[in-house]
Design a protein around this motif. Structure first.
Motif, PDB file in Angstrom:
ATOM      1  N   LEU A  74       0.831  -1.215   0.000  1.00  0.00           N
ATOM      2  CA  LEU A  74       0.000   0.000   0.000  1.00  0.00           C
ATOM      3  C   LEU A  74       0.856   1.252   0.000  1.00  0.00           C
ATOM      4  N   ARG A  75       2.173   1.056  -0.148  1.00  0.00           N
ATOM      5  CA  ARG A  75       3.077   2.204  -0.208  1.00  0.00           C
ATOM      6  C   ARG A  75       3.963   2.131  -1.454  1.00  0.00           C
ATOM      7  N   LEU A  76       3.499   1.429  -2.489  1.00  0.00           N
ATOM      8  CA  LEU A  76       4.327   1.283  -3.692  1.00  0.00           C
ATOM      9  C   LEU A  76       4.277   2.551  -4.543  1.00  0.00           C
ATOM     10  N   LEU A 116       7.180   5.267  11.034  1.00  0.00           N
ATOM     11  CA  LEU A 116       7.896   4.589  12.120  1.00  0.00           C
ATOM     12  C   LEU A 116       9.241   4.024  11.690  1.00  0.00           C
ATOM     13  N   PHE A 117       9.382   3.748  10.358  1.00  0.00           N
ATOM     14  CA  PHE A 117      10.621   3.125   9.874  1.00  0.00           C
ATOM     15  C   PHE A 117      11.833   4.028  10.038  1.00  0.00           C
ATOM     16  N   PHE A 118      11.618   5.342  10.256  1.00  0.00           N
ATOM     17  CA  PHE A 118      12.759   6.238  10.502  1.00  0.00           C
ATOM     18  C   PHE A 118      13.296   6.063  11.927  1.00  0.00           C
ATOM     19  N   LYS A 123      11.799  -0.972  14.266  1.00  0.00           N
ATOM     20  CA  LYS A 123      10.500  -0.504  13.773  1.00  0.00           C
ATOM     21  C   LYS A 123      10.396  -0.681  12.256  1.00  0.00           C
ATOM     22  N   GLN A 124      11.511  -0.474  11.568  1.00  0.00           N
ATOM     23  CA  GLN A 124      11.491  -0.714  10.110  1.00  0.00           C
ATOM     24  C   GLN A 124      11.181  -2.188   9.844  1.00  0.00           C
ATOM     25  N   GLU A 125      11.821  -3.068  10.611  1.00  0.00           N
ATOM     26  CA  GLU A 125      11.589  -4.502  10.400  1.00  0.00           C
ATOM     27  C   GLU A 125      10.158  -4.888  10.771  1.00  0.00           C
ATOM     28  N   PHE A 126       9.611  -4.217  11.779  1.00  0.00           N
ATOM     29  CA  PHE A 126       8.222  -4.469  12.181  1.00  0.00           C
ATOM     30  C   PHE A 126       7.282  -4.090  11.031  1.00  0.00           C
ATOM     31  N   CYS A 127       7.535  -2.907  10.455  1.00  0.00           N
ATOM     32  CA  CYS A 127       6.708  -2.433   9.351  1.00  0.00           C
ATOM     33  C   CYS A 127       6.828  -3.385   8.151  1.00  0.00           C
ATOM     34  N   CYS A 128       8.072  -3.781   7.827  1.00  0.00           N
ATOM     35  CA  CYS A 128       8.280  -4.703   6.708  1.00  0.00           C
ATOM     36  C   CYS A 128       7.603  -6.044   6.984  1.00  0.00           C
ATOM     37  N   HIS A 129       7.657  -6.465   8.216  1.00  0.00           N
ATOM     38  CA  HIS A 129       7.042  -7.757   8.546  1.00  0.00           C
ATOM     39  C   HIS A 129       5.535  -7.691   8.302  1.00  0.00           C
ATOM     40  N   LEU A 130       4.952  -6.621   8.801  1.00  0.00           N
ATOM     41  CA  LEU A 130       3.496  -6.498   8.695  1.00  0.00           C
ATOM     42  C   LEU A 130       3.016  -6.242   7.266  1.00  0.00           C
ATOM     43  N   ARG A 131       3.757  -5.405   6.563  1.00  0.00           N
ATOM     44  CA  ARG A 131       3.304  -5.037   5.207  1.00  0.00           C
ATOM     45  C   ARG A 131       3.796  -5.996   4.125  1.00  0.00           C
ATOM     46  N   LYS A 132       4.893  -6.732   4.399  1.00  0.00           N
ATOM     47  CA  LYS A 132       5.456  -7.590   3.346  1.00  0.00           C
ATOM     48  C   LYS A 132       5.462  -9.074   3.724  1.00  0.00           C
ATOM     49  N   VAL A 133       6.103  -9.360   4.860  1.00  0.00           N
ATOM     50  CA  VAL A 133       6.323 -10.774   5.182  1.00  0.00           C
ATOM     51  C   VAL A 133       4.997 -11.496   5.447  1.00  0.00           C
ATOM     52  N   GLY A 218      11.016  -0.741  -3.987  1.00  0.00           N
ATOM     53  CA  GLY A 218      10.235  -1.140  -2.817  1.00  0.00           C
ATOM     54  C   GLY A 218       9.189  -0.094  -2.558  1.00  0.00           C
ATOM     55  N   CYS A 219       9.074   0.324  -1.282  1.00  0.00           N
ATOM     56  CA  CYS A 219       8.077   1.333  -0.931  1.00  0.00           C
ATOM     57  C   CYS A 219       8.634   2.736  -1.167  1.00  0.00           C
ATOM     58  N   ILE A 220       7.703   3.653  -1.391  1.00  0.00           N
ATOM     59  CA  ILE A 220       8.074   5.071  -1.485  1.00  0.00           C
ATOM     60  C   ILE A 220       8.721   5.477  -0.147  1.00  0.00           C
ATOM     61  N   ILE A 221       9.621   6.383  -0.171  1.00  0.00           N
ATOM     62  CA  ILE A 221      10.439   6.879   0.939  1.00  0.00           C
ATOM     63  C   ILE A 221      11.544   5.880   1.272  1.00  0.00           C
ATOM     64  N   CYS A 222      11.213   4.608   1.455  1.00  0.00           N
ATOM     65  CA  CYS A 222      12.239   3.623   1.829  1.00  0.00           C
ATOM     66  C   CYS A 222      13.135   3.260   0.650  1.00  0.00           C
ATOM     67  N   THR A 223      12.747   3.624  -0.569  1.00  0.00           N
ATOM     68  CA  THR A 223      13.544   3.315  -1.760  1.00  0.00           C
ATOM     69  C   THR A 223      14.010   4.606  -2.408  1.00  0.00           C
ATOM     70  N   ARG A 236      18.061   1.433  -0.382  1.00  0.00           N
ATOM     71  CA  ARG A 236      17.007   1.020   0.541  1.00  0.00           C
ATOM     72  C   ARG A 236      17.307   1.544   1.954  1.00  0.00           C
ATOM     73  N   TRP A 237      16.300   2.105   2.614  1.00  0.00           N
ATOM     74  CA  TRP A 237      16.424   2.590   3.995  1.00  0.00           C
ATOM     75  C   TRP A 237      17.754   3.332   4.162  1.00  0.00           C
ATOM     76  N   ARG A 238      17.937   4.323   3.338  1.00  0.00           N
ATOM     77  CA  ARG A 238      19.220   5.026   3.221  1.00  0.00           C
ATOM     78  C   ARG A 238      19.728   5.542   4.564  1.00  0.00           C
TER      79      ARG A 238
HETATM   80 FE1  SF4 Z   1       7.403  -0.252   5.732  1.00  0.00          FE
HETATM   81 FE2  SF4 Z   1       7.654  -0.558   3.091  1.00  0.00          FE
HETATM   82 FE3  SF4 Z   1       9.403   0.880   4.402  1.00  0.00          FE
HETATM   83 FE4  SF4 Z   1       9.344  -1.784   4.786  1.00  0.00          FE
HETATM   84  S1  SF4 Z   1       9.898  -0.754   2.915  1.00  0.00           S
HETATM   85  S2  SF4 Z   1       9.576  -0.155   6.350  1.00  0.00           S
HETATM   86  S3  SF4 Z   1       7.145  -2.129   4.519  1.00  0.00           S
HETATM   87  S4  SF4 Z   1       7.174   1.370   4.225  1.00  0.00           S
END
Ligand code: SF4
Length: 262
Positions: A74-76, A116-118, A123-133, A218-223, A236-238
């Motif tokens: 939902l953040r692509l 939260l990923f900042f 927290k980044q791993e939590f977000c990735c887990h919930l949204r991806k894994v 990946g997701c906007i902001i994180c890529t 990724r997660w610069r």
């Molecule tokens: Fe969340 Fe996507 Fe960023 Fe992972 S890449 S932390 S799922 S917004």
């Protein structure tokens, strides 16, 4: 009639299956063989990367209609959704968009904020887990074979990616075969195939400004794009690059091999 003893379903995913498939060197032949044998129980997973599009083209031109899925966090990027629409139109296929549980997302954002990923790696791993894994686990519930576009030259962590890997999935520890048909392809081979076969690709992957380009999607902001001398996963997660410039994964490709359990 069903007996009263323990019922153990025979898995089709065995070491002898791998031995058989290992003989098929050509990626297109391998993809065709798997999709023909496993039908809806096999699928190509793609995030919009070049290799995902190549595998879809290989399947379609080999005459098999592949099952395709993407994890829609939902953040692509809007361009990612556009690519999937193009693929659907060109090949007459459906790209299944597997999304996170909306209740869990609402709770996570409510408690930790949208960004939260900042805050921390956890927290980044939590977000990735919930949204991806988690969504990926859900799609794996329906599969025996997961075709991925991983390539060994994408990062140090991916350098040892095998072509075939048996994962154990869920509480039942059911074996799933993860296959990377293009694992040994170079970037040049990928681009040559794309240009030759006019494969639809992600718009962001066509951009290059003074050597700055998108490498992974990946997701906007994180890529973000990477510079000319940066490692491929540096975009990724610069904000974590100071401590971990290269081996950054979201958890999708970090399950352990359990060959001995098959
Ligand atoms: Fe969340 Fe996507 Fe960023 Fe992972 S890449 S932390 S799922 S917004």
């Amino acid at each position: 009639m069903r007996g009263t003893g323990t019922f153990k379903m025979e898995s089709k995913i065995t070491q002898s299956l791998i031995t058989e498939l290992e003989r098929i060197q050509d990626p297109q032949d391998l993809i065709k063989e798997i999709l023909t044998r496993f039908g809806e129980r096999a699928a190509i997973g793609t995030s919009g990367q070049l290799t995902g599009s190549v595998m879809i083209d290989m399947a379609a031109t080999a005459g098999v209609k592949p099952r395709i899925f993407t994890i829609d966090t939902l953040r692509l990027f809007p361009e990612t959704y556009k690519l999937f629409e193009e693929i659907e139109k060109k090949y007459g296929v459906a790209v299944e968009r597997i999304q996170p549980d909306p209740e869990k997302v609402r709770k996570m954002v409510g408690e930790n904020g949208e960004y939260l990923f900042f805050d921390s790696k956890e927290k980044q791993e939590f977000c990735c887990h919930l949204r991806k894994v988690e969504p990926n686990e859900r799609v794996l519930d329906t599969l025996d074979v997961w075709l991925t576009g991983l390539r060994s030259d994408q990062s140090a962590q991916r350098a040892t990616t095998p072509r075939f890997e048996i994962l154990t999935h869920g509480e039942q520890r059911r074996p799933i075969l993860k296959v990377a048909p293009l694992v040994n392809w170079t970037e040049k081979q990928v681009w040559d195939y794309i240009n030759l076969h006019k494969v639809p690709i992600h718009f962001l992957l066509t951009l290059n400004q003074d050597g700055w380009r998108y490498e992974s999607l990946g997701c906007i902001i994180c890529t973000t794009p990477i510079g000319p001398h940066e490692p491929r996963r540096a975009g990724r997660w610069r904000w974590f690059n100071v401590t971990n410039p290269e081996d950054k994964e979201c958890g999708l490709h970090e399950q352990k091999v359990k060959k001995d359990e098959v």
